[in-house]
Design a protein around this motif. Structure first.
Motif, PDB file in Angstrom:
ATOM      1  N   PHE A 198      42.353 -98.673  92.195  1.00  0.00           N
ATOM      2  CA  PHE A 198      43.745 -98.926  91.865  1.00  0.00           C
ATOM      3  C   PHE A 198      43.855 -99.495  90.458  1.00  0.00           C
ATOM      4  O   PHE A 198      43.015-100.275  90.019  1.00  0.00           O
ATOM      5  CB  PHE A 198      44.359 -99.890  92.878  1.00  0.00           C
ATOM      6  CG  PHE A 198      44.344 -99.367  94.283  1.00  0.00           C
ATOM      7  CD1 PHE A 198      45.015 -98.198  94.607  1.00  0.00           C
ATOM      8  CD2 PHE A 198      43.654-100.039  95.286  1.00  0.00           C
ATOM      9  CE1 PHE A 198      45.008 -97.706  95.900  1.00  0.00           C
ATOM     10  CE2 PHE A 198      43.646 -99.561  96.582  1.00  0.00           C
ATOM     11  CZ  PHE A 198      44.315 -98.386  96.887  1.00  0.00           C
TER      12      PHE A 198
ATOM     13  N   MET B  11      51.528 -95.705  94.350  1.00  0.00           N
ATOM     14  CA  MET B  11      50.274 -95.599  95.103  1.00  0.00           C
ATOM     15  C   MET B  11      49.073 -95.912  94.221  1.00  0.00           C
ATOM     16  O   MET B  11      48.133 -96.577  94.648  1.00  0.00           O
ATOM     17  CB  MET B  11      50.120 -94.190  95.676  1.00  0.00           C
ATOM     18  CG  MET B  11      51.027 -93.867  96.832  1.00  0.00           C
ATOM     19  SD  MET B  11      50.673 -92.190  97.437  1.00  0.00           S
ATOM     20  CE  MET B  11      52.045 -91.966  98.549  1.00  0.00           C
ATOM     21  N   ARG B  12      49.126 -95.418  93.012  1.00  0.00           N
ATOM     22  CA  ARG B  12      48.027 -95.649  92.062  1.00  0.00           C
ATOM     23  C   ARG B  12      47.784 -97.131  91.825  1.00  0.00           C
ATOM     24  O   ARG B  12      46.665 -97.579  91.591  1.00  0.00           O
ATOM     25  CB  ARG B  12      48.361 -94.953  90.729  1.00  0.00           C
ATOM     26  CG  ARG B  12      47.230 -94.823  89.742  1.00  0.00           C
ATOM     27  CD  ARG B  12      47.772 -94.596  88.343  1.00  0.00           C
ATOM     28  NE  ARG B  12      48.446 -95.753  87.812  1.00  0.00           N
ATOM     29  CZ  ARG B  12      49.669 -95.740  87.239  1.00  0.00           C
ATOM     30  NH1 ARG B  12      50.360 -94.612  87.121  1.00  0.00           N
ATOM     31  NH2 ARG B  12      50.194 -96.869  86.791  1.00  0.00           N
ATOM     32  N   GLN B  13      48.853 -97.914  91.917  1.00  0.00           N
ATOM     33  CA  GLN B  13      48.763 -99.355  91.706  1.00  0.00           C
ATOM     34  C   GLN B  13      48.659-100.137  93.018  1.00  0.00           C
ATOM     35  O   GLN B  13      48.686-101.360  93.012  1.00  0.00           O
ATOM     36  CB  GLN B  13      50.004 -99.824  90.940  1.00  0.00           C
ATOM     37  CG  GLN B  13      50.215 -99.141  89.605  1.00  0.00           C
ATOM     38  CD  GLN B  13      51.578 -99.452  89.028  1.00  0.00           C
ATOM     39  OE1 GLN B  13      51.846-100.590  88.613  1.00  0.00           O
ATOM     40  NE2 GLN B  13      52.464 -98.472  88.998  1.00  0.00           N
ATOM     41  N   ASN B  14      48.586 -99.412  94.134  1.00  0.00           N
ATOM     42  CA  ASN B  14      48.592-100.016  95.471  1.00  0.00           C
ATOM     43  C   ASN B  14      49.854-100.857  95.680  1.00  0.00           C
ATOM     44  O   ASN B  14      49.804-101.955  96.248  1.00  0.00           O
ATOM     45  CB  ASN B  14      47.345-100.868  95.713  1.00  0.00           C
ATOM     46  CG  ASN B  14      47.123-101.153  97.201  1.00  0.00           C
ATOM     47  OD1 ASN B  14      47.641-100.439  98.061  1.00  0.00           O
ATOM     48  ND2 ASN B  14      46.371-102.186  97.495  1.00  0.00           N
ATOM     49  N   ARG B  15      50.990-100.291  95.288  1.00  0.00           N
ATOM     50  CA  ARG B  15      52.280-100.960  95.435  1.00  0.00           C
ATOM     51  C   ARG B  15      53.214-100.172  96.350  1.00  0.00           C
ATOM     52  O   ARG B  15      54.395-100.480  96.452  1.00  0.00           O
ATOM     53  CB  ARG B  15      52.955-101.137  94.069  1.00  0.00           C
ATOM     54  CG  ARG B  15      52.255-102.103  93.130  1.00  0.00           C
ATOM     55  CD  ARG B  15      53.003-102.201  91.794  1.00  0.00           C
ATOM     56  NE  ARG B  15      54.408-102.482  91.972  1.00  0.00           N
ATOM     57  CZ  ARG B  15      55.389-101.702  91.467  1.00  0.00           C
ATOM     58  NH1 ARG B  15      55.108-100.608  90.791  1.00  0.00           N
ATOM     59  NH2 ARG B  15      56.650-102.023  91.671  1.00  0.00           N
ATOM     60  N   TYR B  16      52.689 -99.151  97.011  1.00  0.00           N
ATOM     61  CA  TYR B  16      53.529 -98.302  97.843  1.00  0.00           C
ATOM     62  C   TYR B  16      53.333 -98.653  99.321  1.00  0.00           C
ATOM     63  O   TYR B  16      52.351 -99.311  99.684  1.00  0.00           O
ATOM     64  CB  TYR B  16      53.183 -96.821  97.593  1.00  0.00           C
ATOM     65  CG  TYR B  16      54.209 -95.842  98.121  1.00  0.00           C
ATOM     66  CD1 TYR B  16      55.496 -95.809  97.605  1.00  0.00           C
ATOM     67  CD2 TYR B  16      53.883 -94.946  99.143  1.00  0.00           C
ATOM     68  CE1 TYR B  16      56.433 -94.911  98.084  1.00  0.00           C
ATOM     69  CE2 TYR B  16      54.820 -94.044  99.630  1.00  0.00           C
ATOM     70  CZ  TYR B  16      56.090 -94.031  99.097  1.00  0.00           C
ATOM     71  OH  TYR B  16      57.021 -93.145  99.573  1.00  0.00           O
TER      72      TYR B  16
ATOM     73  N   SER C 241      40.763 -90.917  96.449  1.00  0.00           N
ATOM     74  CA  SER C 241      41.860 -90.122  96.986  1.00  0.00           C
ATOM     75  C   SER C 241      42.406 -89.191  95.918  1.00  0.00           C
ATOM     76  O   SER C 241      42.429 -89.530  94.729  1.00  0.00           O
ATOM     77  CB  SER C 241      42.962 -91.044  97.493  1.00  0.00           C
ATOM     78  OG  SER C 241      43.995 -90.309  98.099  1.00  0.00           O
TER      79      SER C 241
ATOM     80  N   THR D 113      49.063 -96.980 101.597  1.00  0.00           N
ATOM     81  CA  THR D 113      47.919 -97.295 100.748  1.00  0.00           C
ATOM     82  C   THR D 113      46.927 -96.141 100.792  1.00  0.00           C
ATOM     83  O   THR D 113      46.403 -95.808 101.859  1.00  0.00           O
ATOM     84  CB  THR D 113      47.211 -98.579 101.208  1.00  0.00           C
ATOM     85  OG1 THR D 113      48.126 -99.674 101.086  1.00  0.00           O
ATOM     86  CG2 THR D 113      45.980 -98.854 100.354  1.00  0.00           C
ATOM     87  N   PRO D 114      46.669 -95.497  99.645  1.00  0.00           N
ATOM     88  CA  PRO D 114      45.736 -94.371  99.648  1.00  0.00           C
ATOM     89  C   PRO D 114      44.312 -94.836  99.950  1.00  0.00           C
ATOM     90  O   PRO D 114      43.871 -95.873  99.451  1.00  0.00           O
ATOM     91  CB  PRO D 114      45.823 -93.829  98.210  1.00  0.00           C
ATOM     92  CG  PRO D 114      47.026 -94.458  97.612  1.00  0.00           C
ATOM     93  CD  PRO D 114      47.222 -95.761  98.310  1.00  0.00           C
TER      94      PRO D 114
END
Length: 329
Positions: A9, A46-51, A59, A54-55
């Protein structure tokens, strides 16, 4: 195949072009050779783990893709090799896989694309087009005065057009720059507002003869959501969707009293829970046909090769783009 993989992330630089295994095609699935993949704000979060989702790491991001059928799994009917199609991975609960040369998708979430419709336009009508269409089903605009925030964006630019076609009495486009406001007007907006200035809600009231706006479609968040309440008419409806800044929005006692005594409502909107396989295919086909006939204009704000996925994310996060950002394998 080549794919863009998220290994950790972080910022856009966390997206890395890699060699990845070709996806398997199980029963009821279709393998699509990707010609265009959509880039969405959700994926930057998602890339920042803010969604909300969590991917798993590593991923391959990408919730929507358009291309040509490469392989068909057992039990699939109604499709043939070489068909031009769009896959709504997000509707199938798969928020991943689009940033690649090949992706598999359940056939029930795949829609045929008309021959003359570019792949880039088809993918732009998946998340953004369906969102705009379903927003207007949840909050019908006929004979209403409406305001669309972020009106030059992927959803906003389509909302302006679809609302006009649906019989809105007046469509007010709110955007952050003069260029974006002029663009929204070219799509059919009756008036425009700069939502970066203080007390912009008064401009909205002036445009509605002091009454206020019947429906506001709001996706910016923070102070814009707060100010939107001041622009609402009695019995007005504020529809909040797609905002990553909703945590910056708080309601105080005066706001609540205003809602109560003016019979106003705040409504949340999320696309995925509203979709069924049949509804998705019918709605996607409707949007594709409208675009093919020239009844709605699809705006592509930037096309990037897979290797420049990080640049695509930066462009989207800058909020300086119009319409849809697309990756091309």
């Amino acid at each position: 195949m080549r794919a863009v993989q998220l290994n950790a992330f972080g910022g856009p630089e966390a997206l890395e072009l890699v060699d990845a295994p070709i996806p398997t095609v199980g029963p009821g699935e279709i393998l699509i050779r990707v010609k265009a993949a959509g880039v969405n704000f959700a994926e930057t979060a998602m890339r920042q783990n803010r969604y909300a989702v969590t991917p798993p790491l590593p991923s391959i991001l990408g919730a929507e893709a358009a291309g040509i059928i490469e392989a068909i799994g057992p039990g699939v009917v109604g499709f043939a090799l070489g068909d031009r199609v769009a896959g709504a991975l997000f509707a199938a609960g798969k928020f991943f896989g689009g940033y690649a040369e090949l992706v598999s998708c359940p056939a029930e979430f795949v829609t045929q694309i008309p021959k003359s419709l570019p792949f880039e336009h088809a993918v732009a009508l998946m998340v953004q087009g369906l969102t705009a269409l379903y927003l207007l089903e949840q909050a019908p605009a006929v004979d209403k005065q409406i305001l669309v925030s972020a009106a030059a964006g992927g959803v906003g630019s389509l909302l302006v057009q679809l609302a006009k076609r649906a019989g809105a009495k007046k469509v007010i486009a709110a955007a952050s720059t003069q260029d974006k406001r002029e663009f929204a007007r070219s799509l059919g907006a009756d008036a425009t507002i700069d939502y970066t200035v203080a007390d912009w809600s008064q401009a909205a009231r002036d445009l509605t003869d002091g009454r206020g706006v019947d429906i506001i479609f709001e996706s910016v968040g923070g102070a814009v959501t707060k100010e939107s309440l001041k622009a609402l008419a009695p019995l007005g409806r504020l529809v909040i969707y797609g905002s990553l800044n909703i945590l910056d929005f708080d309601l105080g006692v005066p706001d609540l009293l205003g809602l109560i005594f003016q019979n106003q409502t705040i409504t949340g909107f999320a696309l995925t829970p509203l979709l069924t396989p049949t509804g998705l295919q019918q709605s996607s086909a409707k949007l594709f046909a409208m675009a093919e006939r020239g009844e709605i204009a699809v705006t592509i704000g930037g096309v990037y090769p897979l290797a420049q996925a990080a640049a695509a994310h930066r462009a989207l996060e800058s909020r300086q783009t119009r319409g849809k950002i697309v990756l091309i394998p």
